[in-house]
Enzyme design. Structure first.
Site, PDB file in Angstrom:
ATOM      1  N   VAL A  41       4.974  -0.361  19.752  1.00  0.00           N
ATOM      2  CA  VAL A  41       3.704   0.360  19.636  1.00  0.00           C
ATOM      3  C   VAL A  41       2.615  -0.617  19.201  1.00  0.00           C
ATOM      4  O   VAL A  41       2.820  -1.403  18.277  1.00  0.00           O
ATOM      5  CB  VAL A  41       3.808   1.497  18.586  1.00  0.00           C
ATOM      6  N   LYS A 100       5.694  -4.406   2.239  1.00  0.00           N
ATOM      7  CA  LYS A 100       5.830  -4.417   0.782  1.00  0.00           C
ATOM      8  C   LYS A 100       4.954  -3.370   0.096  1.00  0.00           C
ATOM      9  O   LYS A 100       5.353  -2.766  -0.889  1.00  0.00           O
ATOM     10  CB  LYS A 100       5.508  -5.809   0.246  1.00  0.00           C
ATOM     11  N   VAL A 125       9.892  -9.019   0.770  1.00  0.00           N
ATOM     12  CA  VAL A 125       9.697  -9.880  -0.413  1.00  0.00           C
ATOM     13  C   VAL A 125      10.041 -11.320  -0.056  1.00  0.00           C
ATOM     14  O   VAL A 125      11.162 -11.610   0.375  1.00  0.00           O
ATOM     15  CB  VAL A 125      10.582  -9.417  -1.594  1.00  0.00           C
ATOM     16  N   GLY A 127       9.255 -13.207   2.366  1.00  0.00           N
ATOM     17  CA  GLY A 127       9.457 -13.503   3.797  1.00  0.00           C
ATOM     18  C   GLY A 127      10.883 -13.840   4.179  1.00  0.00           C
ATOM     19  O   GLY A 127      11.766 -12.987   4.159  1.00  0.00           O
ATOM     20  N   GLU A 183      -3.568 -11.928   3.598  1.00  0.00           N
ATOM     21  CA  GLU A 183      -3.560 -10.545   4.077  1.00  0.00           C
ATOM     22  C   GLU A 183      -4.891 -10.260   4.766  1.00  0.00           C
ATOM     23  O   GLU A 183      -5.874 -10.987   4.558  1.00  0.00           O
ATOM     24  CB  GLU A 183      -3.413  -9.585   2.885  1.00  0.00           C
ATOM     25  N   ASP A 194      -0.491  -8.342  -3.917  1.00  0.00           N
ATOM     26  CA  ASP A 194       0.623  -8.586  -2.992  1.00  0.00           C
ATOM     27  C   ASP A 194       1.865  -9.052  -3.773  1.00  0.00           C
ATOM     28  O   ASP A 194       2.972  -8.541  -3.560  1.00  0.00           O
ATOM     29  CB  ASP A 194       0.186  -9.648  -1.966  1.00  0.00           C
ATOM     30  N   LYS A 198       5.658  -7.034  -4.437  1.00  0.00           N
ATOM     31  CA  LYS A 198       6.966  -7.670  -4.264  1.00  0.00           C
ATOM     32  C   LYS A 198       7.772  -7.614  -5.568  1.00  0.00           C
ATOM     33  O   LYS A 198       8.974  -7.339  -5.570  1.00  0.00           O
ATOM     34  CB  LYS A 198       6.777  -9.107  -3.783  1.00  0.00           C
TER      35      LYS A 198
HETATM   36  N1  HSE Z   1      -0.203 -12.777   2.372  1.00  0.00           N
HETATM   37  C1  HSE Z   1       1.179 -12.972   2.056  1.00  0.00           C
HETATM   38  C2  HSE Z   1       1.317 -14.336   1.399  1.00  0.00           C
HETATM   39  C3  HSE Z   1       2.009 -12.908   3.321  1.00  0.00           C
HETATM   40  O1  HSE Z   1       0.336 -15.089   1.353  1.00  0.00           O
HETATM   41  O2  HSE Z   1       2.376 -14.646   0.896  1.00  0.00           O
HETATM   42  C4  HSE Z   1       3.468 -12.711   3.071  1.00  0.00           C
HETATM   43  O3  HSE Z   1       3.763 -11.517   2.406  1.00  0.00           O
END
Ligand code: HSE
Length: 420
Positions: A41, A100, A125, A127, A183, A194, A198
């Protein structure tokens, strides 16, 4: 064959499709069955994309397609994906998400809705680092004493460049955005949100704590100045945005803020856009995880690991790691009681008696000064850069307020916690 529908075919979704094709041999052998992305999608159907799956702009095309076994949610945001994931789980489809923010707010409701249906989120969390797997499975025999994580690549990239190359904050934020680390709204990165999302996910797995971002201390890196950077360098500290969880008896501290850490510590060496997480278990001791926290392929690597896991097991471990509630019922700690060392930066008038007043206000709150540097900014003004011995957070807060009230300083001093 397991058929996958991807909701949100951007950088990560494209990498998922590509890796499922490129590494098909090893993935099929490991999963025991072929895993195939069949549809996706997108918001904008006219935008050209490097995938060969069938695309639609209607999420119901995937939710109502009985041939889709697993939904991969890569939309971003909170409430819209919540609806989509809920519907998918209610239809009995397994779900894998990298979202997250969704989990920071709705992980407990989604756990209930999922029941025995697989719901996995390794990519949410840090990556590509398998930190969920480590906490939920590898370290599950341990009480988790602490977690300290560099879990936002954007902030780590910015702080590393500020320390190593003296690049100014605004210039380096722009660069991080251009490189695609940040982000969509970079306030989530630099404001610490962010990393907090996490940390909250990890805290649920480690401690069974159901907290929301509003419940914990979150400070970002927006106020870090070149003076703070030079102090860090002068005293052999590294400056990192850390997500910290620490267990003290029946309480758990959860906090995200910039931290000065001695350069000799392992986590201080995690530089650039990389992520690193140190976890101390009461039996295993310290374990350390390092790797890419962002980027299409690294994030897709974690998404596909979850797909393989679902293919193998049919259903996953309990989503947040606990099959029944923890009897000790750990609670969030009141952070006024934490004790650590502090760095303080304040601008004062450069005249006789000012330093004595600062020392008297700190001394009256039981705060003992460890180091002090004075830098003259403009004629007649000076920046005082202090570090303290171990002190209580509430005493520091009160002392800073008193410095302002007594007009020894014009503005609230900057405070950075020192973890050593
Ligand atoms: N914006 C996040 C970072 C991306 O800089 O780690 C990964 O979650």
């Amino acid at each position: 064959m397991l058929k996958i529908g991807i909701i949100g075919v951007g950088t990560v979704g494209t990498s998922v499709c590509k890796i499922l094709e490129e590494n098909k041999d090893i993935i099929t052998a490991r999963a025991g069955v072929e895993i195939k992305a069949v549809s996706g999608v997108v918001n904008n159907l006219s935008k050209k994309r490097d995938v060969s799956i069938k695309l639609t702009d209607n999420v119901d095309d995937i939710l109502n397609d009985d041939s889709i076994d697993i939904v991969v949610e890569l939309m971003g945001g909170v409430e819209k994906p919540y609806d989509v994931v809920k519907k998918a789980l209610e239809k009995g489809k397994a779900v894998v998400t990298a979202n997250k923010a969704l989990l920071a707010y709705h992980r407990y409701e989604l756990q209930n809705i999922a029941g025995d249906t697989a719901f996995e989120y390794e990519a949410a969390v840090a990556g590509g680092i398998p930190i969920i797997n480590a906490l939920r499975d590898g370290l599950s025999a341990n009480h988790i004493v602490s977690i300290k994580g560099i879990m936002n690549g954007t902030c780590n990239y910015m702080l590393t460049k500020m320390i190593n190359e003296g690049v100014e904050y605004e210039a380096i934020l722009k660069e991080a955005q251009e490189l695609g680390y940040a982000e969509a709204d970079p306030t989530f990165d630099v404001g610490g949100f962010d990393a907090a999302h996490k940390l909250l996910i990890l805290a649920s797995i480690a401690y069974g704590i159901d907290a929301k971002p509003e419940d914990i201390l979150i400070e970002g890196i927006e106020n870090i100045s070149s003076e703070d950077i030079s102090f860090a360098k002068e005293f052999d500290y590294s400056l990192k945005l850390l997500g910290i969880a620490k267990m003290n008896n029946e309480e758990v501290e959860l906090r995200v803020h910039p931290v000065l850490i001695p350069n000799s510590e392992m986590i201080a060496k995690v530089d650039g856009v990389m992520n690193g997480v140190s976890v101390i278990g009461d039996k295993v001791g310290e374990t350390m995880y390092y790797g890419a926290g962002a980027g299409g392929d690294a994030t897709a690597s974690a998404v596909i690991a979850n797909l393989i896991d679902i293919a193998r097991a049919g259903k996953s471990s309990p989503m947040l790691g606990f099959k029944k509630p923890l009897e000790s019922g750990l609670k969030l700690a009141n952070l006024d009681n934490i004790q650590t060392k502090y760095y303080l930066r304040m601008e004062v008038e450069d005249k006789t008696g000012v330093l004595a007043k600062v020392a008297a206000i700190l001394g009256a709150k039981n705060i003992s000064i460890k180091t002090m540097v004075q830098k003259t900014s403009v004629e007649g003004r000076a920046n005082l850069l202090l570090s303290t011995h171990r002190s209580k957070e509430l005493d520091i807060k009160n002392a800073l307020e008193e410095l302002v009230q007594s007009k020894v300083v014009d503005n609230l001093p900057t405070m950075i916690r020192i973890e050593d």
